[in-house]
Design a protein around this motif. Structure first.
Motif, PDB file in Angstrom:
ATOM      1  N   VAL A   1       0.866  -1.181   0.000  1.00 23.66           N
ATOM      2  CA  VAL A   1       0.000   0.000   0.000  1.00 23.66           C
ATOM      3  C   VAL A   1       0.901   1.230   0.000  1.00 23.66           C
ATOM      4  CG1 VAL A   1      -1.809   1.285   1.203  1.00 23.66           C
ATOM      5  CG2 VAL A   1      -1.763  -1.219   1.351  1.00 23.66           C
ATOM      6  N   VAL A   2       0.568   2.202  -0.852  1.00 19.79           N
ATOM      7  CA  VAL A   2       1.334   3.444  -0.916  1.00 19.79           C
ATOM      8  C   VAL A   2       0.398   4.599  -0.591  1.00 19.79           C
ATOM      9  CG1 VAL A   2       2.731   4.966  -2.346  1.00 19.79           C
ATOM     10  CG2 VAL A   2       2.879   2.489  -2.667  1.00 19.79           C
ATOM     11  N   ARG A   3       0.715   5.331   0.464  1.00 17.23           N
ATOM     12  CA  ARG A   3      -0.095   6.480   0.884  1.00 17.23           C
ATOM     13  C   ARG A   3       0.465   7.734   0.220  1.00 17.23           C
ATOM     14  NH1 ARG A   3      -0.387  10.391   5.009  1.00 17.23           N
ATOM     15  NH2 ARG A   3      -2.451  10.653   5.945  1.00 17.23           N
ATOM     16  N   THR A   4      -0.416   8.549  -0.396  1.00 18.95           N
ATOM     17  CA  THR A   4       0.073   9.659  -1.199  1.00 18.95           C
ATOM     18  C   THR A   4      -0.954  10.769  -1.336  1.00 18.95           C
ATOM     19  OG1 THR A   4       0.978  10.226  -3.381  1.00 18.95           O
ATOM     20  CG2 THR A   4      -0.757   8.581  -3.329  1.00 18.95           C
ATOM     21  N   HIS A   5      -0.438  11.978  -1.623  1.00 17.27           N
ATOM     22  CA  HIS A   5      -1.297  13.093  -2.030  1.00 17.27           C
ATOM     23  C   HIS A   5      -1.372  13.194  -3.553  1.00 17.27           C
ATOM     24  CE1 HIS A   5      -1.798  14.823   1.988  1.00 17.27           C
ATOM     25  NE2 HIS A   5      -0.511  14.611   2.200  1.00 17.27           N
ATOM     26  N   ASP A   6      -0.473  12.525  -4.251  1.00 22.03           N
ATOM     27  CA  ASP A   6      -0.401  12.600  -5.717  1.00 22.03           C
ATOM     28  C   ASP A   6      -0.915  11.294  -6.307  1.00 22.03           C
ATOM     29  OD1 ASP A   6       1.078  15.185  -5.810  1.00 22.03           O
ATOM     30  OD2 ASP A   6       2.627  14.006  -4.806  1.00 22.03           O
ATOM     31  N   VAL A   7      -2.243  11.150  -6.343  1.00 24.89           N
ATOM     32  CA  VAL A   7      -2.828   9.853  -6.648  1.00 24.89           C
ATOM     33  C   VAL A   7      -2.564   9.413  -8.084  1.00 24.89           C
ATOM     34  CG1 VAL A   7      -5.003   8.604  -6.878  1.00 24.89           C
ATOM     35  CG2 VAL A   7      -4.566   9.999  -4.846  1.00 24.89           C
ATOM     36  N   ARG A   8      -2.910  10.248  -9.051  1.00 31.16           N
ATOM     37  CA  ARG A   8      -2.808   9.825 -10.455  1.00 31.16           C
ATOM     38  C   ARG A   8      -1.394   9.402 -10.808  1.00 31.16           C
ATOM     39  NH1 ARG A   8      -1.375  12.469 -15.030  1.00 31.16           N
ATOM     40  NH2 ARG A   8      -1.406  14.499 -13.978  1.00 31.16           N
ATOM     41  N   GLU A   9      -0.424  10.209 -10.425  1.00 31.91           N
ATOM     42  CA  GLU A   9       0.967   9.894 -10.753  1.00 31.91           C
ATOM     43  C   GLU A   9       1.451   8.646 -10.001  1.00 31.91           C
ATOM     44  OE1 GLU A   9       0.316  14.360 -11.094  1.00 31.91           O
ATOM     45  OE2 GLU A   9      -0.174  12.761  -9.651  1.00 31.91           O
ATOM     46  N   THR A  10       0.998   8.494  -8.756  1.00 32.86           N
ATOM     47  CA  THR A  10       1.407   7.338  -7.964  1.00 32.86           C
ATOM     48  C   THR A  10       0.819   6.046  -8.515  1.00 32.86           C
ATOM     49  OG1 THR A  10       1.649   8.709  -5.988  1.00 32.86           O
ATOM     50  CG2 THR A  10       1.433   6.343  -5.639  1.00 32.86           C
ATOM     51  N   VAL A  11      -0.394   6.112  -9.047  1.00 39.60           N
ATOM     52  CA  VAL A  11      -0.987   4.941  -9.698  1.00 39.60           C
ATOM     53  C   VAL A  11      -0.080   4.448 -10.822  1.00 39.60           C
ATOM     54  CG1 VAL A  11      -2.891   4.174 -11.181  1.00 39.60           C
ATOM     55  CG2 VAL A  11      -3.376   5.453  -9.076  1.00 39.60           C
ATOM     56  N   ASP A  12       0.473   5.382 -11.603  1.00 45.90           N
ATOM     57  CA  ASP A  12       1.379   5.003 -12.691  1.00 45.90           C
ATOM     58  C   ASP A  12       2.666   4.392 -12.141  1.00 45.90           C
ATOM     59  OD1 ASP A  12      -0.483   5.981 -14.445  1.00 45.90           O
ATOM     60  OD2 ASP A  12       0.641   7.787 -14.983  1.00 45.90           O
ATOM     61  N   ALA A  13       3.214   4.997 -11.091  1.00 46.08           N
ATOM     62  CA  ALA A  13       4.441   4.467 -10.495  1.00 46.08           C
ATOM     63  C   ALA A  13       4.204   3.058  -9.944  1.00 46.08           C
ATOM     64  CB  ALA A  13       4.937   5.391  -9.390  1.00 46.08           C
ATOM     65  N   CYS A  14       3.035   2.828  -9.373  1.00 40.69           N
ATOM     66  CA  CYS A  14       2.711   1.500  -8.860  1.00 40.69           C
ATOM     67  C   CYS A  14       2.611   0.483  -9.990  1.00 40.69           C
ATOM     68  CB  CYS A  14       1.403   1.543  -8.078  1.00 40.69           C
ATOM     69  SG  CYS A  14       1.511   2.406  -6.496  1.00 40.69           S
ATOM     70  N   ALA A  15       2.065   0.896 -11.125  1.00 39.19           N
ATOM     71  CA  ALA A  15       1.974  -0.017 -12.267  1.00 39.19           C
ATOM     72  C   ALA A  15       3.364  -0.454 -12.717  1.00 39.19           C
ATOM     73  CB  ALA A  15       1.229   0.653 -13.415  1.00 39.19           C
ATOM     74  N   VAL A  16       4.310   0.483 -12.711  1.00 37.68           N
ATOM     75  CA  VAL A  16       5.688   0.145 -13.079  1.00 37.68           C
ATOM     76  C   VAL A  16       6.299  -0.789 -12.033  1.00 37.68           C
ATOM     77  CG1 VAL A  16       8.015   1.066 -13.439  1.00 37.68           C
ATOM     78  CG2 VAL A  16       6.030   2.269 -14.392  1.00 37.68           C
ATOM     79  N   GLY A  17       6.124  -0.450 -10.759  1.00 36.35           N
ATOM     80  CA  GLY A  17       6.665  -1.291  -9.702  1.00 36.35           C
ATOM     81  C   GLY A  17       6.109  -2.701  -9.748  1.00 36.35           C
ATOM     82  N   ASP A  18       4.787  -2.825  -9.968  1.00 40.25           N
ATOM     83  CA  ASP A  18       4.163  -4.144 -10.042  1.00 40.25           C
ATOM     84  C   ASP A  18       4.698  -4.948 -11.226  1.00 40.25           C
ATOM     85  OD1 ASP A  18       2.587  -3.780  -7.792  1.00 40.25           O
ATOM     86  OD2 ASP A  18       0.844  -3.081  -8.925  1.00 40.25           O
ATOM     87  N   ALA A  19       4.897  -4.274 -12.362  1.00 40.90           N
ATOM     88  CA  ALA A  19       5.326  -4.971 -13.570  1.00 40.90           C
ATOM     89  C   ALA A  19       6.714  -5.571 -13.440  1.00 40.90           C
ATOM     90  CB  ALA A  19       5.282  -4.015 -14.764  1.00 40.90           C
ATOM     91  N   PHE A  20       7.575  -4.938 -12.640  1.00 43.68           N
ATOM     92  CA  PHE A  20       8.958  -5.399 -12.547  1.00 43.68           C
ATOM     93  C   PHE A  20       9.290  -6.074 -11.212  1.00 43.68           C
ATOM     94  CE2 PHE A  20       9.015  -2.262 -15.925  1.00 43.68           C
ATOM     95  CZ  PHE A  20       9.735  -2.934 -16.899  1.00 43.68           C
TER      96      PHE A  20
END
Length: 401
Positions: free
Chosen positions: A265-284
């Motif tokens: 779980v990643v807690r953030t104020h920057d939701v849209r951008e963090t969603v993208d970063a999570c997609a990259v993290g999950d993929a690799f």
């Protein structure tokens, strides 16, 4: 690694990384775009800026966690809860609602009012809070903290000598303290652990935060999902000299790294951008086996995510096995410039120690030295008369010490 069901939202290795967006109903909170005292405005923010941008969880803060402010009482938090409850009723988006509180009275009132999850930054300092969460069968994030409702996150202020003994207190580093703080007061079946990034005490340093992120994988040894709150924090901004407003890039880079190291779980104020970063993290993030075997539902096999002896040692402690950490982690060294005689000597010594040296075909004397850390330490303990080989073993010994 246990998966957690948060009101139907799966959290753990078997699920994508979840994004927790932040809504504050506390006027003193420093991030003003997330602060509201009007339920209709708060609901619009949740729908448009959090849920529509991809947040799986909405975490509502009733007070600022900034150590410069006085801690609110349970009664004062309850006075602010009304706005949060009205906000839930006014939102149309589909998300799990989390209440950030350290008090069991507030947690119970929030759950009764429609909240699905609790986020406790005081590490179960209120001993009734985990009982409430267990009674209502809700997920709860537990941040590392001393057993003090007024000092959330300040793990160095725990009386470690009293709790763990003087010898442990003398030898433990900051990550050890955070790990032990998370164990204090127990864990419910639905606990998500939070290693407490970000300046919770005057003693906490940015380098300690960076070391916690480097060693985040160790917290998998607790057997529970991991939450990280690293968005735009000082320990990342300091690396590039960026202001808070300029720190989105470093936050996103660290987010993908945290996921690869085990964050769920990643807690953030920057939701849209963090969603993208999570997609990259999950993929690799590598896929590891976990499941039942041979048709026997009570027999399971799980490939653990370990890269260091420290990672393995945490699982050794949890499961209660013999210390196999030194045997579990292997290292590979390329050694070059050896004569044929030196290569033969190294191969023989490696074999005796339980390691392997495989010489290459080229004439430059190169080869690969491979072995468990324990075997390589045994090899490094030898004292060959050949200065070059002694230097090789010293270097290997230092690397796996």
């Amino acid at each position: 690694m246990r998966d957690v069901d948060a009101a139907g939202l799966g959290i753990g290795d078997g699920y994508p990384t979840r994004v927790m967006g932040v809504l504050n109903v506390s006027s003193e909170s420093p991030y003003k775009p997330s602060v509201f005292d009007d339920a209709a405005e708060a609901a619009a923010y949740v729908d448009e800026e959090l849920v529509d941008e991809g947040a799986d969880i909405v975490d509502v803060g009733l007070e600022s966690a900034n150590k410069r402010f006085e801690v609110l009482s349970a009664e004062e938090e309850l006075d602010r809860l009304d706005v949060a409850l009205e906000t839930i009723e006014s939102t149309s988006g589909d998300a799990i609602w989390s209440i950030e509180t350290r008090y069991h009275e507030v947690a119970e009132a929030a759950i009764e009012g429609g909240f699905d999850m609790v986020n406790d930054i005081a590490g179960f300092a209120d001993p009734k809070l985990p009982d409430v969460c267990a009674e209502y069968d809700v997920a709860v994030a537990k941040m590392a903290s001393p057993p003090d409702l007024k000092r959330p996150g300040a793990v160095e202020e725990t009386p470690w000598a009293e709790r763990k003994g003087a010898e442990w207190a003398e030898s433990a580093d900051y990550v050890d303290q955070v790990y032990e703080a998370l164990k204090q007061n127990g864990l419910t079946d639905k606990t998500i652990v939070d290693p407490a990034f970000g300046g919770w005490s005057e003693a906490q340093t940015t380098e300690q935060d960076r070391e916690t992120l480097r060693r985040l994988r160790e917290f998998r040894g607790l057997g529970q999902p991991i939450l990280v709150s690293i968005n735009r924090k000082n320990f990342l901004r300091e690396l590039t000299g960026r202001s808070t407003e300029e720190a989105l890039a470093v936050s996103l880079a660290a987010t993908s790294m945290a996921i690869e190291r085990g964050a769920h779980v990643v807690r953030t104020h920057d939701v849209r951008e963090t969603v993208d970063a999570c997609a990259v993290g999950d993929a690799f993030t590598p896929t590891r086996f976990r499941g039942t075997v041979g048709g026997a539902d009570d027999v399971t096999v799980e490939e653990l995510d370990v890269q260091t002896e420290g990672d393995v040692s945490r699982h050794v402690e949890r499961v209660g096995t013999a210390d196999v950490a030194g045997d579990a982690i292997r290292a590979v060294f390329e050694v070059s410039g050896l004569t044929a005689t030196q290569a033969e000597s190294l191969a023989a010594a490696a074999s005796d120690a339980g390691a392997v040296f495989a010489a290459g075909d080229d004439a430059d004397g190169a080869g690969l030295l491979v072995g468990s850390h324990r075997a390589l330490r045994r090899l490094a303990g030898r004292t060959p008369e050949d200065d070059a080989l002694a230097g090789v073993l010293d270097a290997v010994g230092d690397a796996v010490a």
